[in-house]
Design a protein around this motif. Structure first.
Motif, PDB file in Angstrom:
ATOM      1  N   THR A 110       0.828  -1.204   0.000  1.00  0.00           N
ATOM      2  CA  THR A 110       0.000   0.000   0.000  1.00  0.00           C
ATOM      3  C   THR A 110       0.861   1.252   0.000  1.00  0.00           C
ATOM      4  O   THR A 110       0.597   2.213  -0.726  1.00  0.00           O
ATOM      5  CB  THR A 110      -0.928   0.000   1.230  1.00  0.00           C
ATOM      6  N   ALA A 111       1.933   1.225   0.838  1.00  0.00           N
ATOM      7  CA  ALA A 111       2.833   2.381   0.907  1.00  0.00           C
ATOM      8  C   ALA A 111       3.482   2.633  -0.443  1.00  0.00           C
ATOM      9  O   ALA A 111       3.639   3.781  -0.872  1.00  0.00           O
ATOM     10  CB  ALA A 111       3.894   2.133   1.972  1.00  0.00           C
ATOM     11  N   LYS A 112       3.838   1.541  -1.140  1.00  0.00           N
ATOM     12  CA  LYS A 112       4.477   1.687  -2.438  1.00  0.00           C
ATOM     13  C   LYS A 112       3.507   2.304  -3.442  1.00  0.00           C
ATOM     14  O   LYS A 112       3.868   3.182  -4.229  1.00  0.00           O
ATOM     15  CB  LYS A 112       4.968   0.328  -2.926  1.00  0.00           C
ATOM     16  N   ILE A 113       2.243   1.814  -3.393  1.00  0.00           N
ATOM     17  CA  ILE A 113       1.230   2.362  -4.290  1.00  0.00           C
ATOM     18  C   ILE A 113       0.996   3.831  -3.983  1.00  0.00           C
ATOM     19  O   ILE A 113       0.916   4.680  -4.882  1.00  0.00           O
ATOM     20  CB  ILE A 113      -0.087   1.565  -4.169  1.00  0.00           C
ATOM     21  N   ASP A 114       0.912   4.172  -2.708  1.00  0.00           N
ATOM     22  CA  ASP A 114       0.694   5.559  -2.311  1.00  0.00           C
ATOM     23  C   ASP A 114       1.844   6.442  -2.782  1.00  0.00           C
ATOM     24  O   ASP A 114       1.624   7.562  -3.252  1.00  0.00           O
ATOM     25  CB  ASP A 114       0.542   5.655  -0.794  1.00  0.00           C
ATOM     26  N   LEU A 115       3.083   5.966  -2.627  1.00  0.00           N
ATOM     27  CA  LEU A 115       4.250   6.740  -3.056  1.00  0.00           C
ATOM     28  C   LEU A 115       4.215   6.982  -4.559  1.00  0.00           C
ATOM     29  O   LEU A 115       4.457   8.093  -5.033  1.00  0.00           O
ATOM     30  CB  LEU A 115       5.543   6.024  -2.651  1.00  0.00           C
ATOM     31  N   LYS A 174       1.600   9.466  -5.392  1.00  0.00           N
ATOM     32  CA  LYS A 174       2.016  10.819  -5.021  1.00  0.00           C
ATOM     33  C   LYS A 174       3.005  11.382  -6.039  1.00  0.00           C
ATOM     34  O   LYS A 174       2.955  12.569  -6.384  1.00  0.00           O
ATOM     35  CB  LYS A 174       2.632  10.821  -3.623  1.00  0.00           C
ATOM     36  N   VAL A 175       3.911  10.534  -6.512  1.00  0.00           N
ATOM     37  CA  VAL A 175       4.871  10.984  -7.527  1.00  0.00           C
ATOM     38  C   VAL A 175       4.126  11.417  -8.794  1.00  0.00           C
ATOM     39  O   VAL A 175       4.419  12.474  -9.380  1.00  0.00           O
ATOM     40  CB  VAL A 175       5.888   9.864  -7.849  1.00  0.00           C
ATOM     41  N   GLU A 176       3.156  10.616  -9.186  1.00  0.00           N
ATOM     42  CA  GLU A 176       2.378  10.945 -10.384  1.00  0.00           C
ATOM     43  C   GLU A 176       1.586  12.234 -10.194  1.00  0.00           C
ATOM     44  O   GLU A 176       1.490  13.068 -11.104  1.00  0.00           O
ATOM     45  CB  GLU A 176       1.435   9.790 -10.722  1.00  0.00           C
ATOM     46  N   ARG A 177       1.022  12.417  -9.004  1.00  0.00           N
ATOM     47  CA  ARG A 177       0.263  13.638  -8.712  1.00  0.00           C
ATOM     48  C   ARG A 177       1.159  14.870  -8.794  1.00  0.00           C
ATOM     49  O   ARG A 177       0.779  15.900  -9.350  1.00  0.00           O
ATOM     50  CB  ARG A 177      -0.372  13.547  -7.314  1.00  0.00           C
ATOM     51  N   ILE A 178       2.375  14.759  -8.221  1.00  0.00           N
ATOM     52  CA  ILE A 178       3.302  15.901  -8.235  1.00  0.00           C
ATOM     53  C   ILE A 178       3.704  16.248  -9.663  1.00  0.00           C
ATOM     54  O   ILE A 178       3.774  17.430 -10.047  1.00  0.00           O
ATOM     55  CB  ILE A 178       4.554  15.582  -7.388  1.00  0.00           C
ATOM     56  N   LEU A 179       3.954  15.217 -10.459  1.00  0.00           N
ATOM     57  CA  LEU A 179       4.400  15.456 -11.835  1.00  0.00           C
ATOM     58  C   LEU A 179       3.260  15.947 -12.729  1.00  0.00           C
ATOM     59  O   LEU A 179       3.503  16.627 -13.730  1.00  0.00           O
ATOM     60  CB  LEU A 179       5.003  14.168 -12.415  1.00  0.00           C
ATOM     61  N   HIS A 213       0.063  19.959  -6.275  1.00  0.00           N
ATOM     62  CA  HIS A 213       0.334  18.864  -5.338  1.00  0.00           C
ATOM     63  C   HIS A 213       1.807  18.821  -4.926  1.00  0.00           C
ATOM     64  O   HIS A 213       2.292  17.800  -4.447  1.00  0.00           O
ATOM     65  CB  HIS A 213      -0.040  17.529  -5.981  1.00  0.00           C
ATOM     66  N   ALA A 214       2.523  19.913  -5.106  1.00  0.00           N
ATOM     67  CA  ALA A 214       3.963  19.937  -4.839  1.00  0.00           C
ATOM     68  C   ALA A 214       4.291  19.566  -3.392  1.00  0.00           C
ATOM     69  O   ALA A 214       5.318  18.938  -3.115  1.00  0.00           O
ATOM     70  CB  ALA A 214       4.540  21.312  -5.172  1.00  0.00           C
ATOM     71  N   ASN A 215       3.414  19.926  -2.470  1.00  0.00           N
ATOM     72  CA  ASN A 215       3.692  19.649  -1.053  1.00  0.00           C
ATOM     73  C   ASN A 215       3.678  18.153  -0.725  1.00  0.00           C
ATOM     74  O   ASN A 215       4.120  17.754   0.355  1.00  0.00           O
ATOM     75  CB  ASN A 215       2.689  20.386  -0.162  1.00  0.00           C
ATOM     76  N   ASP A 216       3.163  17.341  -1.647  1.00  0.00           N
ATOM     77  CA  ASP A 216       3.183  15.895  -1.406  1.00  0.00           C
ATOM     78  C   ASP A 216       4.615  15.345  -1.327  1.00  0.00           C
ATOM     79  O   ASP A 216       4.839  14.243  -0.830  1.00  0.00           O
ATOM     80  CB  ASP A 216       2.435  15.161  -2.525  1.00  0.00           C
ATOM     81  N   VAL A 217       5.549  16.147  -1.818  1.00  0.00           N
ATOM     82  CA  VAL A 217       6.944  15.704  -1.780  1.00  0.00           C
ATOM     83  C   VAL A 217       7.410  15.516  -0.337  1.00  0.00           C
ATOM     84  O   VAL A 217       8.281  14.680  -0.047  1.00  0.00           O
ATOM     85  CB  VAL A 217       7.848  16.706  -2.537  1.00  0.00           C
ATOM     86  N   PHE A 218       6.807  16.285   0.602  1.00  0.00           N
ATOM     87  CA  PHE A 218       7.186  16.133   2.011  1.00  0.00           C
ATOM     88  C   PHE A 218       6.805  14.751   2.533  1.00  0.00           C
ATOM     89  O   PHE A 218       7.514  14.168   3.360  1.00  0.00           O
ATOM     90  CB  PHE A 218       6.511  17.222   2.859  1.00  0.00           C
ATOM     91  N   ASP A 219       5.668  14.223   2.035  1.00  0.00           N
ATOM     92  CA  ASP A 219       5.244  12.892   2.470  1.00  0.00           C
ATOM     93  C   ASP A 219       6.242  11.823   1.998  1.00  0.00           C
ATOM     94  O   ASP A 219       6.546  10.874   2.734  1.00  0.00           O
ATOM     95  CB  ASP A 219       3.849  12.582   1.910  1.00  0.00           C
TER      96      ASP A 219
END
Length: 530
Positions: A21-26, A29-34, A39-45
């Motif tokens: 799940t963590a891998k899927i979430d990561l 999040k990478v796709e959302r940021i790109l 969604h740039a703040n997702d980089v903190f997660d």
């Protein structure tokens, strides 16, 4: 017991699911940021997971960071040039585009720092993931530099990042041999290898000067492990595999020139070897010196100081040092007049019992193979070996005797040691001086090889048989000592025990067919008379 097993299975499944799940979430999040900068703040997660205490989460986060920042490098969405501080970036008169790039550049720098810290992690999997991610960043920075390159400095390569990676690989407290072996894959690239060599030289000078030249076994072992994995190509045409291809004037780049590689390679090794090494490392260096180091140096004779210092250590290290000196003498015209004197003084009873016995006699045979050596020198070696043979084990004698015979074959003038005229009734005192360090003053030519005559009474039949050869004219063909260099006492005993114990009994050549005929006739006549 059953419920406990069920709990273990369920907890394991839960753990696997959480990692998945963590891998899927990561990845999401990478796709959302790109996809969108909102969604740039997702980089903190992602960076928070990179600092997790769970090893698998850290590995997943490292993969996610690699994908994220390599893409941002390609898109040129990281700030290029001297990076302002975050407070200055927010308060200054920068556009929204510039502020975004500065924000992501700061996050990228934080990610690099975390990955560098993970190179010292306890788990090898985490260290390996961090290393691979950092080298991806290095490749990305090489193609898309984060510095303003003016016309005078138009070569783009992430020197600072490579230097930081090398500094972590060369740990002072942890043996990183496994991680360094993984790093070897990147050393196959010409430019990476060039800048790694420069970084190693710089790091060694800084660390060893700080320790005031004191021996640092763990650190120096890591340095040697990394350096021994570096091999320089022999021809400039082989310099084809580059991580970063310079668009302009690639041929003028130092990393693309073989002479520059050799120069940096030489300075790296000389910078490392000028300091005192752990005793066991001298052997490791000297074993690879003539094959892996000297051929790639522009001035191999600069190694003379190290080889001289290594000889002073004594034992097997002295022998290996003489091997390097011999290469310099024969291939690079080094003038070293004390070479054979030093070799002569290595002939001690311990040479029959050291680990490097086979290598010693192999090299000594090579050193004494020239037919232009003076007769007094050859006689000194033959006589000293003969004297040592009196107390040597059987396996050593099977090496020494053919060795001495070969010396006599190469130098017929030494036959005087075998055919020494003397009177049988008059007892003679051996004039040879065993304690004399100079072979020119030991008076070997005035003596004889009576020790070999003594060995003809040796308890082992193979030794006695070999010693008996001195009584007959030696054949011109030299004995091949390579067959007996590695022989052990166990092998010698096994060979003797395996000899056939059942031997054919010698019989009369002509078989007796009528041996009892006469006896039968006499008995027949006797019964008839009765």
């Amino acid at each position: 017991m059953a419920p406990a097993k069920k709990r273990n299975v369920s907890s394991a499944k839960t753990s696997q699911q959480s990692v998945k799940t963590a891998k899927i979430d990561l990845n999401s999040k990478v796709e959302r940021i790109l996809e969108s900068r909102k969604h740039a703040n997702d980089v903190f997660d992602i960076l928070e997971v990179l600092q997790s205490e769970k090893d698998k989460d850290v590995i997943s986060a490292a993969d996610a960071c690699g994908k994220l920042f390599c893409t941002l490098l390609e898109r040129k969405e990281l700030f290029i040039g001297k990076l302002p501080g975050e407070e200055e970036a927010l308060g200054g008169g920068y556009s929204a585009e510039e502020k975004y790039r500065m924000f992501m550049r700061h996050r990228y720098n934080s990610c690099v720092e975390m990955l560098l810290e993970h190179l010292t992690h306890e788990l090898h999997g985490v260290k390996e993931s961090a290393l691979c991610c950092l080298m991806k960043f290095a490749a990305g920075e090489g193609q898309h530099p984060l510095e303003d390159l003016d016309w005078s400095e138009h070569y783009s390569f992430p020197r600072e990042l490579i230097l930081a990676v090398v500094e972590r690989l060369l740990s002072k407290t942890t043996d990183n041999s496994l991680l360094i072996s993984r790093f070897q894959e990147f050393l196959e690239m010409e430019d990476v290898r060039y800048y790694v060599m420069s970084s190693v030289r710089e790091n060694v000078g800084k660390v060893m000067d700080k320790s005031k030249g004191a021996v640092m076994p763990v650190y120096q072992t890591n340095v040697f492990t990394l350096m021994s994995n570096i091999s320089v190509p022999s021809q400039e045409s082989e310099l084809t595999n580059f991580m970063v291809k310079q668009e302009a004037k690639h041929e003028d780049w130092k990393a693309a020139k073989l002479n520059e590689h050799k120069r940096v390679f030489e300075r790296m090794w000389l910078g490392f070897l000028k300091y005192k090494l752990p005793s066991n490392m001298y052997k490791k260096v000297l074993v690879i010196l003539h094959d892996s180091i000297l051929p790639h140096m522009s001035k191999p004779t600069l190694m003379i100081d190290f080889l001289t210092a290594a000889y002073e250590v004594g034992g097997a290290i002295s022998l290996l040092a003489l091997n390097g000196l011999f290469v310099l003498i024969h291939q690079h015209n080094l003038d070293y007049p004390d070479f054979y004197k030093k070799l002569y003084n290595l002939l001690e009873p311990s040479i029959f019992h050291v680990k490097y016995r086979a290598r010693f006699f192999h090299l000594a045979n090579l050193f004494l193979s020239s037919s232009h050596l003076p007769v007094y020198l050859v006689a000194a070696f033959a006589k000293r070996l003969a004297r040592l043979a009196l107390t040597a084990p059987s396996t050593g004698l099977l090496i020494v005797l053919p060795f001495i015979y070969n010396l006599i074959r190469r130098h017929p003038s030494c036959r005087v040691l075998v055919h020494k005229p003397s009177t049988e009734d008059e007892p003679l005192e051996d004039p040879y001086l065993m304690d004399e360090e100079d072979p020119a003053q030991c008076r070997a030519l005035e003596s004889s090889l009576w020790e070999i005559k003594t060995l003809q009474k040796h308890h082992h039949p193979d030794v006695a048989k070999a010693a008996m050869l001195i009584n007959t004219p030696l054949p011109e063909k030299e004995d091949d000592i390579s067959e007996v260099l590695e022989i052990t006492t166990y092998e010698l005993m096994e060979r003797d025990l395996k000899q056939s114990q059942i031997k054919n009994i010698p019989l009369e050549f002509e078989t007796a067919t009528q041996l009892l005929k006469g006896v039968g006739d006499v008995l027949g006549q006797h019964f008839c008379l009765d």
